[in-house]
Enzyme design. Structure first.
Site, mmCIF file in Angstrom:
data_model
loop_
_atom_site.group_PDB
_atom_site.id
_atom_site.type_symbol
_atom_site.label_atom_id
_atom_site.label_comp_id
_atom_site.label_asym_id
_atom_site.label_seq_id
_atom_site.Cartn_x
_atom_site.Cartn_y
_atom_site.Cartn_z
ATOM 1 N N TYR A 224 0.819 -1.226 0.000
ATOM 2 C CA TYR A 224 0.000 0.000 0.000
ATOM 3 C C TYR A 224 0.844 1.264 0.000
ATOM 4 O O TYR A 224 0.315 2.353 -0.042
ATOM 5 C CB TYR A 224 -0.990 0.014 1.176
ATOM 6 C CG TYR A 224 -0.380 -0.221 2.547
ATOM 7 C CD1 TYR A 224 0.309 0.794 3.212
ATOM 8 C CD2 TYR A 224 -0.500 -1.444 3.183
ATOM 9 C CE1 TYR A 224 0.859 0.588 4.453
ATOM 10 C CE2 TYR A 224 0.046 -1.669 4.436
ATOM 11 C CZ TYR A 224 0.728 -0.649 5.071
ATOM 12 O OH TYR A 224 1.281 -0.861 6.307
ATOM 13 N N LYS A 225 2.176 1.126 0.062
ATOM 14 C CA LYS A 225 3.046 2.301 0.029
ATOM 15 C C LYS A 225 3.422 2.577 -1.430
ATOM 16 O O LYS A 225 2.594 2.998 -2.215
ATOM 17 C CB LYS A 225 4.254 2.075 0.941
ATOM 18 C CG LYS A 225 3.836 2.033 2.428
ATOM 19 C CD LYS A 225 4.946 1.660 3.378
ATOM 20 C CE LYS A 225 4.415 1.641 4.815
ATOM 21 N NZ LYS A 225 5.260 0.910 5.738
ATOM 22 N N ARG A 373 8.975 14.099 7.090
ATOM 23 C CA ARG A 373 9.348 13.052 6.140
ATOM 24 C C ARG A 373 8.623 13.300 4.815
ATOM 25 O O ARG A 373 7.416 13.523 4.795
ATOM 26 C CB ARG A 373 8.930 11.712 6.750
ATOM 27 C CG ARG A 373 9.461 10.507 6.060
ATOM 28 C CD ARG A 373 9.043 9.247 6.805
ATOM 29 N NE ARG A 373 7.625 8.975 6.627
ATOM 30 C CZ ARG A 373 7.079 7.753 6.657
ATOM 31 N NH1 ARG A 373 7.839 6.696 6.910
ATOM 32 N NH2 ARG A 373 5.797 7.587 6.488
HETATM 33 C C1 PLP Z 1 4.785 0.312 6.888
HETATM 34 C C2 PLP Z 1 5.675 -0.700 7.502
HETATM 35 C C3 PLP Z 1 5.165 -1.854 8.088
HETATM 36 C C4 PLP Z 1 3.674 -2.020 8.188
HETATM 37 O O1 PLP Z 1 3.251 -3.239 8.680
HETATM 38 P P1 PLP Z 1 1.697 -3.581 8.608
HETATM 39 O O2 PLP Z 1 1.595 -4.944 9.123
HETATM 40 O O3 PLP Z 1 1.267 -3.400 7.185
HETATM 41 O O4 PLP Z 1 0.954 -2.592 9.447
HETATM 42 C C5 PLP Z 1 6.067 -2.805 8.546
HETATM 43 N N1 PLP Z 1 7.405 -2.607 8.456
HETATM 44 C C6 PLP Z 1 7.918 -1.491 7.906
HETATM 45 C C7 PLP Z 1 9.391 -1.320 7.789
HETATM 46 C C8 PLP Z 1 7.070 -0.499 7.427
HETATM 47 O O5 PLP Z 1 7.567 0.610 6.910
#
Ligand code: PLP
Length: 414
Positions: A224-225, A373
């Site tokens: 989702y990023k 950021r």
């Molecule tokens: C965004 C992010 C997560 C997110 O984990 P979710 O289980 O999707 O909430 C995990 N690790 C890193 C390094 C992140 O940047």
């Protein structure tokens, strides 16, 4: 860099951008400069179309037949291969499933199981918190296993030893944007007899990851990023082919069974990456992600990386040139080899500064305790957006508008 510090030159960079046509694939609100695609990527036309079709036709009309007719059942592995191309994984090694947090648990457990007799999980103290929380939960479930954290000033490679089973690493640090050398670290970790779990949340879709080339063992990441799969879109898990026959993950649900529709009494793990599935997946989210990944077809990750570095170089140079006397302290490495696709600055007033920028249509984010950021995403950002964002930052700083009371209230999500 100095020659790029004019608006004319910045517009030339846009005119010469080989990725410029991709911006039109996205639904971006008019006038908004979105520098938060490293937290939630924007919607694309194809993602929305996929979601719509999945809801209205496949669910609404075709109902349960869609598990077969629309390929719902195969989505985790089909999409896994598509994500695999973007992270240097040959087909058959990636599944799109569950959340990153859940996949970290599965990967740590599988990796530790391949190193019996070693009792330490090593991780960076600066990891994204869920990585550490999950590692804590995992070691608590395994008598004898302990979690060892890298402290300030320590190097991971100096903390390896005969007791270390697994090293959990964030490829790009979420706060600073620092990029680790995956190939070199993986080599050192293997020399010490341990296995790697790479968290690619801030590198998948941000740069040219090469898991197979680096000899990585396990990896996880979210979609989702930078991959723009939509809020809460399922994450991915990579298991190198050489480990698949032996690796065991503890969430042995029926989707990971060798023959789920035999409805057998005893679990028998699927022979390959499918073993890393657990239960029924969020199909609507997977269908949105499938649409989002269409935008990536044909994108050359080396070209993407070049644009990303040019965007972050420009952002850093402009901020230093325009906002240099306001006490912003660059947290992101200048060295290209150590930089992801974001730029972070620390500043004591980081929170109100980010709020004042958001009010003016420049969306970045705040990370505790004091970091501003900015995610610079090459698929849809223009060099001119970078220029305009920095002009806005300069205005917010010069005018002191951020000191107004309305910018101090904290929200649940930052
Ligand atoms: C965004 C992010 C997560 C997110 O984990 P979710 O289980 O999707 O909430 C995990 N690790 C890193 C390094 C992140 O940047």
């Amino acid at each position: 860099m100095a020659d790029t510090l004019t608006l004319d030159r910045v517009r030339e960079l846009d005119a010469d951008d080989p990725l410029k046509s991709l911006r039109a694939a996205f639904v971006l609100p008019e006038g908004l400069i979105y520098l938060d695609g490293n937290s939630l990527g924007p919607a694309s036309e194809t993602a929305l179309a996929g979601l719509d079709r999945a809801a209205v036709q496949e669910w609404g009309q075709d109902l349960i037949r869609s598990w077969n007719s629309a390929g719902w059942f195969q989505l985790p592995l089909d999409l896994g291969d598509r994500v695999g191309r973007l992270i240097g994984a040959a087909p058959g090694q990636v599944a799109v499933t569950d959340s990153t947090s859940v996949n970290i648990f599965k990967a740590l457990s599988a990796a530790a199981g391949l190193r019996p007799g070693r009792n330490v999980i090593l991780a960076e103290g600066s990891s994204f918190p869920t990585d550490l929380y999950i590692a804590e939960g995992f070691v608590a479930s395994q008598p004898g296993l302990t979690l060892r954290l890298q402290g300030e000033g320590e190097r991971i490679e100096d903390m390896l030893g005969p007791d270390v089973a697994v090293v959990l690493l964030n490829h790009v640090n979420y706060r600073s944007g620092r990029l680790l050398d995956m190939a070199a670290l993986t080599r050192k970790i293997h020399q010490a007899g341990a296995l790697t779990v790479w968290d690619l949340c801030h590198s998948a879709g941000a740069l040219d990851v090469d898991l197979d080339g680096a000899g990585a063992d396990f990896a996880v990441g979210c979609t989702y990023k930078y991959l723009n799969g939509g809020p809460g879109a399922p994450a991915f898990v990579y298991v190198a082919e050489r480990h698949q026959a032996e690796a065991r993950q503890p969430l042995s649900g029926w989707w990971g069974h060798a023959r789920p529709f035999d409805f057998a009494t005893r679990y028998e793990g699927a022979p390959q990456i499918a073993r890393f599935l657990c239960g029924t997946q969020p199909i609507l989210s997977l269908r949105a992600l499938k649409g989002a990944l269409e935008v990536w077809e044909g994108v050359d990750m080396a070209v993407l990386r070049r644009k990303s570095l040019a965007l972050t170089d420009l952002f850093i140079a402009l901020v230093e040139n325009r906002c240099g006397d306001h006490g912003l302290d660059l947290q992101t490495p200048r060295d290209h080899r150590a930089r992801g696709s974001q730029v972070s600055f620390s500043h004591p007033a980081a929170w109100p500064l980010v709020q004042a920028l958001i009010e003016r249509g420049v969306i970045g984010d705040f990370r505790a305790p004091d970091v501003l950021r900015f995610g610079l995403t090459p698929l849809y950002l223009r060099f001119e957006d970078v220029w305009n964002a920095v002009e806005m930052l300069r205005d917010v700083l010069d005018s002191g508008v951020w000191q107004e009371a309305r910018f101090t209230a904290r929200h649940a999500v930052t």
